[in-house]
Design an enzyme around this catalytic site. Structure first.
Site, PDB file in Angstrom:
ATOM      1  N   HIS A  20     -12.531  -4.148  -5.142  1.00 25.14           N
ATOM      2  CA  HIS A  20     -11.923  -3.134  -4.275  1.00 25.14           C
ATOM      3  C   HIS A  20     -12.453  -1.731  -4.493  1.00 25.14           C
ATOM      4  CE1 HIS A  20      -9.622  -2.286  -7.907  1.00 25.14           C
ATOM      5  NE2 HIS A  20      -9.258  -1.151  -7.359  1.00 25.14           N
TER       6      HIS A  20
HETATM    7  C1  UD1 Z   1      -5.888   2.579  -5.580  1.00 27.49           C
HETATM    8  C2  UD1 Z   1      -6.367   3.431  -6.751  1.00 27.49           C
HETATM    9  C3  UD1 Z   1      -7.253   2.598  -7.661  1.00 27.49           C
HETATM   10  C4  UD1 Z   1      -6.609   1.310  -8.062  1.00 27.49           C
HETATM   11  C5  UD1 Z   1      -6.178   0.561  -6.813  1.00 27.49           C
HETATM   12  C6  UD1 Z   1      -5.505  -0.738  -7.140  1.00 27.49           C
HETATM   13  C7  UD1 Z   1      -6.698   5.797  -6.264  1.00 27.49           C
HETATM   14  C8  UD1 Z   1      -7.716   6.840  -6.065  1.00 27.49           C
HETATM   15  N1  UD1 Z   1      -7.156   4.542  -6.290  1.00 27.49           N
HETATM   16  O1  UD1 Z   1      -7.032   2.252  -4.810  1.00 27.49           O
HETATM   17  O2  UD1 Z   1      -7.534   3.350  -8.824  1.00 27.49           O
HETATM   18  O3  UD1 Z   1      -7.512   0.536  -8.797  1.00 27.49           O
HETATM   19  O4  UD1 Z   1      -5.288   1.400  -6.080  1.00 27.49           O
HETATM   20  O5  UD1 Z   1      -5.085  -1.389  -6.010  1.00 27.49           O
HETATM   21  O6  UD1 Z   1      -5.550   6.102  -6.398  1.00 27.49           O
HETATM   22  N2  UD1 Z   1      -3.610  -0.263   1.881  1.00 27.49           N
HETATM   23  C9  UD1 Z   1      -2.800  -1.159   2.526  1.00 27.49           C
HETATM   24  N3  UD1 Z   1      -1.585  -1.423   1.978  1.00 27.49           N
HETATM   25  C10 UD1 Z   1      -1.149  -0.848   0.833  1.00 27.49           C
HETATM   26  C11 UD1 Z   1      -1.981   0.079   0.191  1.00 27.49           C
HETATM   27  C12 UD1 Z   1      -3.217   0.353   0.716  1.00 27.49           C
HETATM   28  O7  UD1 Z   1      -3.148  -1.696   3.560  1.00 27.49           O
HETATM   29  O8  UD1 Z   1      -0.023  -1.149   0.384  1.00 27.49           O
HETATM   30  C13 UD1 Z   1      -4.963   0.008   2.443  1.00 27.49           C
HETATM   31  C14 UD1 Z   1      -5.009   1.210   3.325  1.00 27.49           C
HETATM   32  O9  UD1 Z   1      -5.917   0.960   4.356  1.00 27.49           O
HETATM   33  C15 UD1 Z   1      -5.575   2.279   2.427  1.00 27.49           C
HETATM   34  C16 UD1 Z   1      -6.508   1.477   1.527  1.00 27.49           C
HETATM   35  O10 UD1 Z   1      -5.860   0.217   1.359  1.00 27.49           O
HETATM   36  O11 UD1 Z   1      -6.225   3.269   3.139  1.00 27.49           O
HETATM   37  C17 UD1 Z   1      -6.752   2.084   0.176  1.00 27.49           C
HETATM   38  O12 UD1 Z   1      -5.515   2.412  -0.490  1.00 27.49           O
HETATM   39  P1  UD1 Z   1      -5.476   3.629  -1.536  1.00 27.49           P
HETATM   40  O13 UD1 Z   1      -4.125   3.730  -2.122  1.00 27.49           O
HETATM   41  O14 UD1 Z   1      -6.044   4.850  -0.900  1.00 27.49           O
HETATM   42  O15 UD1 Z   1      -6.536   3.224  -2.637  1.00 27.49           O
HETATM   43  P2  UD1 Z   1      -6.893   1.816  -3.290  1.00 27.49           P
HETATM   44  O16 UD1 Z   1      -8.229   1.434  -2.823  1.00 27.49           O
HETATM   45  O17 UD1 Z   1      -5.770   0.847  -3.138  1.00 27.49           O
END
Ligand code: UD1
Length: 368
Positions: A210
């Site tokens: 991821h």
């Molecule tokens: C975040 C953390 C990362 C961690 C990871 C574990 C930061 C910078 N990154 O990354 O360190 O390893 O979590 O999972 O904080 N989304 C969903 N549903 C959710 C959450 C996210 O669909 O419940 C999708 C959305 O499109 C979102 C994308 O995932 O834009 C990324 O989510 P985000 O919280 O920005 O970062 P992660 O890649 O999950």
């Protein structure tokens, strides 16, 4: 006794925070002189990225939910800061506890420091020395602001000392995520999860992917997929797909998997216990996660980390982890070595013994 003398506000935001906060909340609830409240920023909000972990790990319902959701780094961080400032001004806790290195960790650290509430950072001092990684920025800033820095390994202490942190603020306590793993290991072991996916224990690879550096760049993602196509000819791969990665695969029209790779099996993100069960019984785990490098080290399962660096070097020097980067040839070669029975043995790092949360809470009670 009986009087509350320490009011703690614990913070979670994203999936990897949940297994870290669980033992801390549990330990704090044992003490009548501590009043703990839990705040969830809502950075992760899908049930399978958040609620399932509350249920399985017995984390109480958050007292405060900010509901910030997804967005750019600045948007997400800013929304947490705005919401968290109001909570802090209203609640005036004695200490804020943040864990890990996600955007919510950073946002709450900055806000606590500005409002003037003491800040404790659990899992302090980890450094990849790669500032293109968003978590590295989050770690650096959070540690610069924290009043209490709880570390999982000696190398983290050294990093903090090198950055000029007062040694009196640093406490080497062990690893709260490992507290959770040890606590749930036996329960997970007997779930029969591999069979549920038609897999034989010891004869599959488990994959997670991821990191933006791997999944947001089409060339790199394609290279990794190329290696996976080769691997699955020899070893089935189970791939619980993170929502960020799911989004990228959709963009490439690959959401159903690769037509040429029927043994690369894409599934929805899993709960904690099922995933732990799958890790324990895998031949090898391929990942770009931080926490999984540590969990495989404790379980003694070979881990190939698809990154060029790690903020958790102890998993390489003492554990079962090997950094393989994103080069398809290297990934394939390392998997083949493991298939040939040449896997790296490891040992359990100091203080990864299931008692980190107890040590942290004892220090917090004294601090007050
Ligand atoms: C975040 C953390 C990362 C961690 C990871 C574990 C930061 C910078 N990154 O990354 O360190 O390893 O979590 O999972 O904080 N989304 C969903 N549903 C959710 C959450 C996210 O669909 O419940 C999708 C959305 O499109 C979102 C994308 O995932 O834009 C990324 O989510 P985000 O919280 O920005 O970062 P992660 O890649 O999950």
């Amino acid at each position: 006794m009986g009087e509350v003398s320490l009011r703690v506000l614990n913070v979670v935001g994203a999936r990897p925070n949940l297994m870290k906060i669980a033992p801390l909340v549990e330990e704090m609830r044992r003490w009548r002189d501590i009043e703990q409240r839990l705040l969830h920023t809502g950075q992760h909000y899908d049930d399978n990225m958040s609620q399932v972990f509350f249920d399985e790990l017995g984390i109480p319902r958050p007292d405060v939910y900010l509901g910030v959701g997804s967005g750019s780094h600045a948007e997400q961080t800013a929304r947490v800061m705005i919401g968290f400032e109001q909570v802090l001004l209203r609640e005036q806790p004695d200490v804020v506890v943040v864990v890990g290195d996600v955007n919510s960790t950073l946002a709450c650290a900055i806000t606590a420091a500005k409002v003037g509430v003491p800040l404790a950072h659990v899992e302090a001092g980890l450094r990849s020395f790669d500032r293109t990684m968003p978590e590295e920025i989050n770690r650096l800033v959070t540690d610069a602001l924290a009043d209490l820095l709880f570390t999982t390994s000696r190398d983290a202490d050294e990093n903090l000392l090198r950055e000029g942190v007062d040694p009196k603020k640093i406490f080497f306590v062990g690893n709260v995520m490992i507290d959770t793993l040890l606590r749930h290991r036996e329960r997970a072991r007997s779930l029969g999860t591999p069979a549920r996916f038609g897999l034989q224990p010891g004869h599959y690879a488990l994959l997670t992917l991821h990191r933006p550096s791997n999944v947001d760049d089409p060339k790199i993602l394609h290279g990794i997929l190329e290696a996976l196509v080769e691997i699955q000819r020899e070893l089935p791969i189970l791939f619980p797909v993170h929502p960020r990665t799911a989004g990228r695969l959709r963009e490439f029209g690959l959401e159903g998997g690769l037509p040429a790779a029927s043994d690369l099996r894409l599934i929805e993100p899993l709960g904690y216990l099922e995933f732990l069960d799958l890790m324990m019984h895998a031949l090898v785990v391929l990942t770009d996660s931080g926490g999984i490098q540590e969990e495989t080290t404790i379980l003694g399962i070979p881990c190939l980390t698809l990154r060029e660096n790690t903020e958790r070097p102890i998993t390489v020097t003492e554990g079962t982890n090997i950094l393989v980067g994103s080069d398809p040839g290297r990934i394939l070669a390392e998997v083949r070595r493991i298939l040939n029975g040449e896997s790296k043995a490891g040992r359990i790092p100091e203080l990864w013994d299931g008692h980190a949360a107890q040590r942290i809470v004892a220090i917090l009670r004294q601090y007050n």
